[in-house]
Design a protein around this motif. Structure first.
Motif, PDB file in Angstrom:
ATOM      1  N   GLY A  38       2.522   6.677 -10.109  1.00 50.40           N
ATOM      2  CA  GLY A  38       3.250   7.081  -8.922  1.00 50.40           C
ATOM      3  C   GLY A  38       3.476   8.575  -8.865  1.00 50.40           C
ATOM      4  N   LEU A  39       3.824   9.168 -10.003  1.00 46.80           N
ATOM      5  CA  LEU A  39       4.002  10.624 -10.067  1.00 46.80           C
ATOM      6  C   LEU A  39       2.687  11.338  -9.771  1.00 46.80           C
ATOM      7  CD1 LEU A  39       6.274  10.915 -13.243  1.00 46.80           C
ATOM      8  CD2 LEU A  39       6.946  11.361 -10.874  1.00 46.80           C
ATOM      9  N   LEU A  46       1.256  15.770  -2.227  1.00 51.26           N
ATOM     10  CA  LEU A  46       1.840  17.081  -1.959  1.00 51.26           C
ATOM     11  C   LEU A  46       0.747  18.133  -1.798  1.00 51.26           C
ATOM     12  CD1 LEU A  46       4.984  17.371  -4.285  1.00 51.26           C
ATOM     13  CD2 LEU A  46       4.932  17.399  -1.782  1.00 51.26           C
ATOM     14  N   GLY A  47      -0.303  18.010  -2.609  1.00 53.56           N
ATOM     15  CA  GLY A  47      -1.419  18.946  -2.491  1.00 53.56           C
ATOM     16  C   GLY A  47      -2.109  18.840  -1.140  1.00 53.56           C
ATOM     17  N   LEU A 193       4.093  -2.697   6.248  1.00 53.86           N
ATOM     18  CA  LEU A 193       4.239  -1.443   6.972  1.00 53.86           C
ATOM     19  C   LEU A 193       5.030  -0.430   6.154  1.00 53.86           C
ATOM     20  CD1 LEU A 193       3.739   0.128   9.559  1.00 53.86           C
ATOM     21  CD2 LEU A 193       5.808  -0.904  10.533  1.00 53.86           C
ATOM     22  N   LEU A 194       6.050  -0.912   5.454  1.00 55.03           N
ATOM     23  CA  LEU A 194       6.867  -0.026   4.626  1.00 55.03           C
ATOM     24  C   LEU A 194       6.048   0.563   3.483  1.00 55.03           C
ATOM     25  CD1 LEU A 194       9.662   1.137   3.991  1.00 55.03           C
ATOM     26  CD2 LEU A 194      10.147  -0.941   2.676  1.00 55.03           C
ATOM     27  N   ILE A 195       5.233  -0.256   2.842  1.00 53.19           N
ATOM     28  CA  ILE A 195       4.404   0.222   1.738  1.00 53.19           C
ATOM     29  C   ILE A 195       3.427   1.287   2.233  1.00 53.19           C
ATOM     30  CG2 ILE A 195       2.605  -0.431   0.090  1.00 53.19           C
ATOM     31  CD1 ILE A 195       5.433  -1.261  -0.708  1.00 53.19           C
ATOM     32  N   TYR A 196       2.846   1.086   3.415  1.00 51.84           N
ATOM     33  CA  TYR A 196       1.922   2.081   3.954  1.00 51.84           C
ATOM     34  C   TYR A 196       2.642   3.399   4.233  1.00 51.84           C
ATOM     35  CZ  TYR A 196      -1.147   4.582   7.122  1.00 51.84           C
ATOM     36  OH  TYR A 196      -1.904   5.553   7.713  1.00 51.84           O
ATOM     37  N   LEU A 197       3.806   3.327   4.858  1.00 49.52           N
ATOM     38  CA  LEU A 197       4.550   4.542   5.175  1.00 49.52           C
ATOM     39  C   LEU A 197       4.980   5.272   3.907  1.00 49.52           C
ATOM     40  CD1 LEU A 197       6.729   3.274   8.172  1.00 49.52           C
ATOM     41  CD2 LEU A 197       4.644   4.670   8.239  1.00 49.52           C
ATOM     42  N   LEU A 198       5.320   4.514   2.869  1.00 52.08           N
ATOM     43  CA  LEU A 198       5.679   5.139   1.595  1.00 52.08           C
ATOM     44  C   LEU A 198       4.462   5.807   0.968  1.00 52.08           C
ATOM     45  CD1 LEU A 198       8.025   2.423   0.016  1.00 52.08           C
ATOM     46  CD2 LEU A 198       8.701   4.617   1.021  1.00 52.08           C
ATOM     47  N   PRO A 202       4.485  12.409   1.745  1.00 57.73           N
ATOM     48  CA  PRO A 202       4.127  13.426   0.738  1.00 57.73           C
ATOM     49  C   PRO A 202       5.203  13.585  -0.330  1.00 57.73           C
ATOM     50  CG  PRO A 202       3.703  14.255   2.951  1.00 57.73           C
ATOM     51  CD  PRO A 202       4.488  12.971   3.112  1.00 57.73           C
ATOM     52  N   GLY A 203       4.785  13.512  -1.568  1.00 57.85           N
ATOM     53  CA  GLY A 203       5.694  13.782  -2.673  1.00 57.85           C
ATOM     54  C   GLY A 203       6.525  12.615  -3.133  1.00 57.85           C
ATOM     55  N   ALA A 204       7.103  11.882  -2.198  1.00 57.15           N
ATOM     56  CA  ALA A 204       8.064  10.841  -2.565  1.00 57.15           C
ATOM     57  C   ALA A 204       7.449   9.455  -2.646  1.00 57.15           C
ATOM     58  CB  ALA A 204       9.231  10.834  -1.569  1.00 57.15           C
ATOM     59  N   GLY A 205       6.353   9.228  -1.898  1.00 55.69           N
ATOM     60  CA  GLY A 205       5.804   7.881  -1.807  1.00 55.69           C
ATOM     61  C   GLY A 205       5.440   7.259  -3.143  1.00 55.69           C
TER      62      GLY A 205
END
Length: 246
Positions: A38-39, A46-47, A193-198, A202-205
């Motif tokens: 995930g990290l 982010l890139g 839908l939530l998983i896709y948006l996450l 950028p950065g947090a998903g």
């Protein structure tokens, strides 16, 4: 259980997963790899976001196609990782069941047997999801409904793994799984839908990968207390009463 309740619980499933991950030390070991992946995904996203922000106006069109191709490639890569890491993700899911008190009987299988089964099912799902991605590619060119539908379908190709782990451990047949997904369609749509948006956040998903695995297991287990079975069920009988929500 109403569709509204299913949708609400699906919406908060990753948050429930995050709370369990932070408070239950028994989940820390199995969650190590999902947290690391995930990290890594968060850093990559982010890139991509930084590249978008620094691009000149003359490169916008070229960059948009490049980013679209990169996103598709990244999604395929994520699916491949889900298949390769299925045994470890399944371990986190299984430990989650123990923590929330949903594992009502032992499976009786060795770790190697369960790992091989999880890997085989992971790659079987990978083939089906790659075929679905081709359908998504066509649907995405039919905005605005096609755009939203493609988001849900992409999310489903990702979230179905998180929902499938507890189902597979119970050795549910394919019709049994489809029947569960149909009964709880609101939970499946919202969670997908939530998983896709996450994923595209950028950065947090990526930080919510492990909580999403835990949350998907919690979502299934709070709707079905079927014990580990020695053979696939022959019918799709109504589930026993659900446990108390976490």
């Amino acid at each position: 259980m109403t569709a509204a309740r299913d949708a609400f619980d699906a919406l908060r499933a990753p948050l429930v997963g995050a709370r369990l991950l932070l408070t239950e030390q028994h989940l820390w070991g199995p969650a190590a790899l999902p947290v690391f992946l995930g990290l890594l995904w968060s850093a990559l996203s982010l890139g991509l976001a930084a590249a978008t922000g620094t691009a000149g106006s003359l490169l916008v069109i070229i960059l948009s196609f490049t980013l679209a191709a990169a996103l598709i490639g990244a999604i395929v890569l994520v699916h491949l990782l889900l298949a390769l890491c299925a045994p470890l993700f399944d371990w986190l899911s299984e430990r989650t069941e123990t923590v929330i008190g949903a594992r009502v009987a032992p499976s009786g299988d060795s770790w190697l047997t369960r790992s091989l089964r999880a890997t085989a099912i992971g790659f079987r799902l990978l083939v089906l999801k790659l075929a679905l991605l081709l359908v998504i590619l066509v649907v995405s060119f039919m905005p605005p409904i096609g755009t939203v539908l493609s988001w849900v379908l992409i999310g489903f190709t990702l979230s179905v793994d998180f929902l499938d782990y507890p189902m597979t451990r119970r050795r549910w047949s394919a019709p049994h799984k489809r029947a569960w997904l149909g009964r709880h369609w609101a939970a499946v749509v919202v969670f997908s839908l939530l998983i896709y948006l996450l994923l595209i956040l950028p950065g947090a998903g990526g930080l919510l990968l492990a909580p999403s695995i835990i949350g998907g297991t919690w979502l299934v287990c709070t709707r079905d207390r079927t014990p580990f079975a020695d053979a696939p069920p022959t019918n799709d009988e109504p589930s026993p009463p659900e446990p108390a929500a976490v």
